[in-house]
Every structure is written in structure tokens, then in C-alpha cells.
Design a protein around this motif. Structure first.
Motif, PDB file in Angstrom:
ATOM      1  N   GLU A  42       1.136  -1.016  -0.101  1.00  0.00           N
ATOM      2  CA  GLU A  42       0.166  -0.084   0.019  1.00  0.00           C
ATOM      3  C   GLU A  42       0.682   1.375  -0.082  1.00  0.00           C
ATOM      4  OE1 GLU A  42      -4.756  -1.617   1.606  1.00  0.00           O
ATOM      5  OE2 GLU A  42      -3.037  -0.680   3.205  1.00  0.00           O
ATOM      6  N   ARG A 100       1.305   4.180  -3.141  1.00  0.00           N
ATOM      7  CA  ARG A 100       0.429   5.577  -2.994  1.00  0.00           C
ATOM      8  C   ARG A 100       2.338   6.475  -3.696  1.00  0.00           C
ATOM      9  NH1 ARG A 100      -0.421   3.841   2.297  1.00  0.00           N
ATOM     10  NH2 ARG A 100      -2.965   4.023   2.760  1.00  0.00           N
ATOM     11  N   LEU A 113      -6.351   0.310  -3.145  1.00  0.00           N
ATOM     12  CA  LEU A 113      -4.924   0.736  -3.349  1.00  0.00           C
ATOM     13  C   LEU A 113      -4.559  -0.795  -4.305  1.00  0.00           C
ATOM     14  CD1 LEU A 113      -3.428   2.091  -0.299  1.00  0.00           C
ATOM     15  CD2 LEU A 113      -3.679   3.351  -2.399  1.00  0.00           C
ATOM     16  N   LEU A 162      -9.445   6.417  -6.830  1.00  0.00           N
ATOM     17  CA  LEU A 162      -9.560   5.560  -5.511  1.00  0.00           C
ATOM     18  C   LEU A 162     -10.769   5.871  -4.805  1.00  0.00           C
ATOM     19  CD1 LEU A 162      -7.670   3.872  -3.227  1.00  0.00           C
ATOM     20  CD2 LEU A 162      -6.978   6.160  -2.045  1.00  0.00           C
TER      21      LEU A 162
END
Length: 180
Positions: free
Chosen positions: A20, A24, A126, A172
């Protein structure tokens, strides 16, 4: 001073957290070395657990060996693990440099997310965002049924015409819904 809280983390939870974080970082054009190092750590955890549970070999580090000429397996494995090991160790090559292609992290992220899903039944939002981005940008790599190819091609134009950051910001919230 407050007492520090200890966290009890399973191997799969560690891999999920690493992936995750990697995703990002990927979507905000984070540091490619950090992305690759975290990706490799997560990949190796899910790969090891998958192997212990009797799963099929992962493609990027094991499955491909079926197609390598006998006697060259170590050479190819060293090439695949070269950047990962370079970024983690300096015991034998403390003054070396490496030519690194950051794109080599991308398939590892995808395969690690998919393997995590197989192992846990959980496919976090994600992971779905990353999978959508990757498939849209690499449609030719996949052997999907014709109807699915058509649907991917239709939606891919919306994905491939925006930056990573824009896609992430837009996708998202939509993908936060539970995966069916």
C-alpha cells in the motif's frame, strides 16, 4: 514521555502495508529506489508464504525459470535480483554503481498484489487502483477473453490520458467500495 505502543504484525500484514505504501509512492512519482526496495520486500514475503502453502510459483522470480536454458538459471536470477540486492547490501560492492530501470518494479507490484489476494481473499482498494492502472497501460500483455478486452480498451483511454496522480485521485474514491 509516553510509553511506546508495540504493534503485532503478521508477515502478510507487513506485505500489505509495504504494498500500500509502494502504491501511494508510485502514484505521486516517489523515489524509485524506495519503491523497488519496498516492492521487493513485500514480493519476497508473499512469494515465501505462497510457496509454503503449496501455491504455484510466482512468474517474475520462479515461473520464468522454466524457459531459461539449463545452466543459466543463476545468471538470470542474479539479473532479476540485482537491483534489489544492490539497494540492500554493500558488503561486497561498497563503491559500485548500478544502472536501474524503475519500470522493473511495476510487474513485481502487480504480481505481489495478486498473490496477496490469493493468499488472503482480500484485495484492498489501493491494490485495485494499481491493477486498473497497470492493465490499462499494458493491455497487450494480457490474454483476456474478447469481451473483457473490449471493455478494458474502452475504459483505458480515460486512464491513459491522465497522469498517475490524477488517476489516483479520481479512481481511489470509486474503488473504495468493497470488491465483489
Amino acid at each position: 514521555m509516553t510509553e511506546r505502543q508495540k504493534l503485532t504484525i503478521s508477515k502478510l500484514d507487513a506485505a500489505k502495508r509495504q504494498l500500500e505504501t509502494v502504491i501511494r509512492l508510485y502514484f505521486v512519482y516517489g523515489d524509485p529506489v524506495a519503491i523497488h526496495t519496498l516492492t521487493s520486500a513485500a514480493y519476497n514475503v508473499v512469494r515465501d508464504i505462497n510457496k509454503k502453502r503449496g501455491g504455484s510459483p510466482l512468474i517474475a522470480k520462479d515461473g520464468f525459470l522454466d524457459y531459461i536454458k539449463e545452466g543459466h538459471e543463476k545468471e538470470v536470477r542474479d539479473l532479476i535480483n540485482g537491483a534489489e540486492n544492490f539497494f540492500k547490501h554493500a558488503d561486497r560492492d561498497h563503491d559500485s554503481t548500478i544502472d536501474f530501470n524503475p519500470e522493473q518494479s511495476e510487474f513485481l507490484i502487480l504480481e505481489a498484489c495478486g498473490t496477496y489476494w490469493k493468499l488472503t481473499g482480500e484485495f484492498p482498494p489501493l491494490f485495485r487502483v494499481y491493477q486498473s492502472w497497470f492493465i490499462a497501460h499494458h493491455q497487450v500483455l494480457f490474454n483476456f477473453p474478447e469481451e473483457q478486452k473490449r471493455l478494458i480498451a474502452l475504459s483505458a483511454s480515460a486512464v491513459t490520458t491522465v497522469s498517475r496522480e490524477q488517476f489516483f485521485t479520481q479512481a481511489l474514491p470509486a474503488l473504495m467500495k468493497p470488491y465483489a
